[in-house]
Design a protein around this motif. Structure first.
Motif, PDB file in Angstrom:
ATOM      1  N   LYS A  36       0.761  -1.403  -0.108  1.00 36.93           N
ATOM      2  CA  LYS A  36      -0.014   0.077   0.067  1.00 36.93           C
ATOM      3  C   LYS A  36       0.675   1.268  -0.037  1.00 36.93           C
ATOM      4  N   ARG A  37       1.978   1.139   0.609  1.00 36.80           N
ATOM      5  CA  ARG A  37       2.823   2.278   0.764  1.00 36.80           C
ATOM      6  C   ARG A  37       3.728   2.591  -0.607  1.00 36.80           C
ATOM      7  N   THR A  38       4.205   1.393  -1.067  1.00 39.86           N
ATOM      8  CA  THR A  38       5.107   1.362  -2.268  1.00 39.86           C
ATOM      9  C   THR A  38       4.331   1.407  -3.573  1.00 39.86           C
ATOM     10  N   HIS A  39       3.244   1.118  -3.601  1.00 36.64           N
ATOM     11  CA  HIS A  39       2.194   1.325  -5.018  1.00 36.64           C
ATOM     12  C   HIS A  39       0.917   1.757  -4.664  1.00 36.64           C
ATOM     13  N   SER A  40       1.158   2.893  -3.968  1.00 41.18           N
ATOM     14  CA  SER A  40      -0.266   3.677  -3.403  1.00 41.18           C
ATOM     15  C   SER A  40      -1.209   3.940  -4.690  1.00 41.18           C
ATOM     16  N   ARG A  41      -0.888   4.219  -5.653  1.00 41.15           N
ATOM     17  CA  ARG A  41      -1.620   4.550  -6.661  1.00 41.15           C
ATOM     18  C   ARG A  41      -2.714   3.520  -6.924  1.00 41.15           C
ATOM     19  N   TYR A  42      -2.486   2.184  -6.664  1.00 42.77           N
ATOM     20  CA  TYR A  42      -3.381   1.145  -6.651  1.00 42.77           C
ATOM     21  C   TYR A  42      -4.411   1.236  -5.708  1.00 42.77           C
ATOM     22  N   PHE A  43      -4.248   2.224  -4.572  1.00 39.73           N
ATOM     23  CA  PHE A  43      -5.170   2.092  -3.669  1.00 39.73           C
ATOM     24  C   PHE A  43      -5.705   3.520  -3.394  1.00 39.73           C
ATOM     25  N   SER A  44      -5.837   4.227  -4.301  1.00 40.80           N
ATOM     26  CA  SER A  44      -6.338   5.435  -4.421  1.00 40.80           C
ATOM     27  C   SER A  44      -8.112   5.584  -4.390  1.00 40.80           C
ATOM     28  N   GLY A  45      -8.534   4.591  -5.290  1.00 44.47           N
ATOM     29  CA  GLY A  45      -9.728   4.621  -5.552  1.00 44.47           C
ATOM     30  C   GLY A  45     -10.701   3.901  -4.499  1.00 44.47           C
ATOM     31  N   HIS A  46     -11.797   3.229  -5.173  1.00 47.22           N
ATOM     32  CA  HIS A  46     -12.650   2.355  -4.253  1.00 47.22           C
ATOM     33  C   HIS A  46     -12.409   0.907  -4.196  1.00 47.22           C
ATOM     34  N   ASP A  47     -12.389   0.329  -3.058  1.00 47.30           N
ATOM     35  CA  ASP A  47     -12.035  -1.082  -3.045  1.00 47.30           C
ATOM     36  C   ASP A  47     -13.630  -1.757  -3.462  1.00 47.30           C
ATOM     37  N   ARG A  48     -13.264  -2.560  -4.762  1.00 46.31           N
ATOM     38  CA  ARG A  48     -14.477  -3.241  -5.221  1.00 46.31           C
ATOM     39  C   ARG A  48     -14.431  -4.527  -5.098  1.00 46.31           C
ATOM     40  N   THR A  49     -13.537  -5.324  -4.223  1.00 49.36           N
ATOM     41  CA  THR A  49     -13.162  -6.430  -4.039  1.00 49.36           C
ATOM     42  C   THR A  49     -14.613  -7.511  -3.624  1.00 49.36           C
ATOM     43  N   ARG A  50     -15.246  -6.953  -2.717  1.00 41.57           N
ATOM     44  CA  ARG A  50     -16.534  -7.668  -2.400  1.00 41.57           C
ATOM     45  C   ARG A  50     -17.606  -7.773  -3.676  1.00 41.57           C
ATOM     46  N   GLU A  51     -17.589  -6.560  -4.003  1.00 36.77           N
ATOM     47  CA  GLU A  51     -18.698  -6.317  -5.154  1.00 36.77           C
ATOM     48  C   GLU A  51     -18.304  -7.341  -6.535  1.00 36.77           C
ATOM     49  N   LEU A  52     -17.075  -7.340  -6.659  1.00 38.68           N
ATOM     50  CA  LEU A  52     -16.702  -7.866  -7.830  1.00 38.68           C
ATOM     51  C   LEU A  52     -16.051  -9.224  -7.921  1.00 38.68           C
ATOM     52  N   GLU A  53     -15.722  -9.910  -6.782  1.00 40.05           N
ATOM     53  CA  GLU A  53     -14.856 -10.981  -6.788  1.00 40.05           C
ATOM     54  C   GLU A  53     -15.614 -12.161  -7.248  1.00 40.05           C
ATOM     55  N   ALA A  54     -17.098 -12.242  -7.152  1.00 38.95           N
ATOM     56  CA  ALA A  54     -17.711 -13.162  -7.720  1.00 38.95           C
ATOM     57  C   ALA A  54     -17.414 -13.180  -9.374  1.00 38.95           C
ATOM     58  N   ARG A  55     -17.418 -12.072  -9.884  1.00 41.85           N
ATOM     59  CA  ARG A  55     -17.170 -11.983 -11.441  1.00 41.85           C
ATOM     60  C   ARG A  55     -15.804 -12.548 -11.687  1.00 41.85           C
ATOM     61  N   PHE A  56     -14.643 -12.403 -10.798  1.00 48.68           N
ATOM     62  CA  PHE A  56     -13.459 -12.674 -11.281  1.00 48.68           C
ATOM     63  C   PHE A  56     -13.132 -14.219 -10.954  1.00 48.68           C
ATOM     64  N   SER A  57     -13.876 -14.915 -10.324  1.00 44.47           N
ATOM     65  CA  SER A  57     -13.563 -16.128  -9.896  1.00 44.47           C
ATOM     66  C   SER A  57     -13.981 -17.161 -10.742  1.00 44.47           C
TER      67      SER A  57
END
Length: 81
Positions: free
Chosen positions: A60-81
């Motif tokens: 999260k510190r070294t690649h902070s740009r990946y953590f600047s928006g909304h976390d959609r993990t729960r919403e989209l994880e079914a789509r990616f499995s």
């Protein structure tokens, strides 16, 4: 050691994060075919990053740009499995 697999939307900053704990975390993350397979099906605004580190907090510190928006993990994880 952890492997962190991130789907990141370049347009709006949304993300989906999957963490693999253990000594083979990075290898496990890079081999998660279910997560990677469908990447191209959701649009060209998304990218995938596989990062190995000592912890998710470090990523999260070294690649902070990946953590600047909304976390959609729960919403989209079914789509990616």
């Amino acid at each position: 050691m952890v492997g962190v697999l991130i789907r990141y939307n370049r347009r709006n900053g949304d993300r989906v994060v999957k963490v693999f704990d253990g000594p083979n975390g990075y290898l496990d993350a890079s081999r998660d075919r279910g997560f990677l397979r469908d990447m191209g099906k959701i649009g060209t605004d998304w990218e995938v990053a596989v990062i190995g580190s000592d912890s998710l907090e470090t990523v999260k510190r070294t690649h902070s740009r990946y953590f600047s928006g909304h976390d959609r993990t729960r919403e989209l994880e079914a789509r990616f499995s």
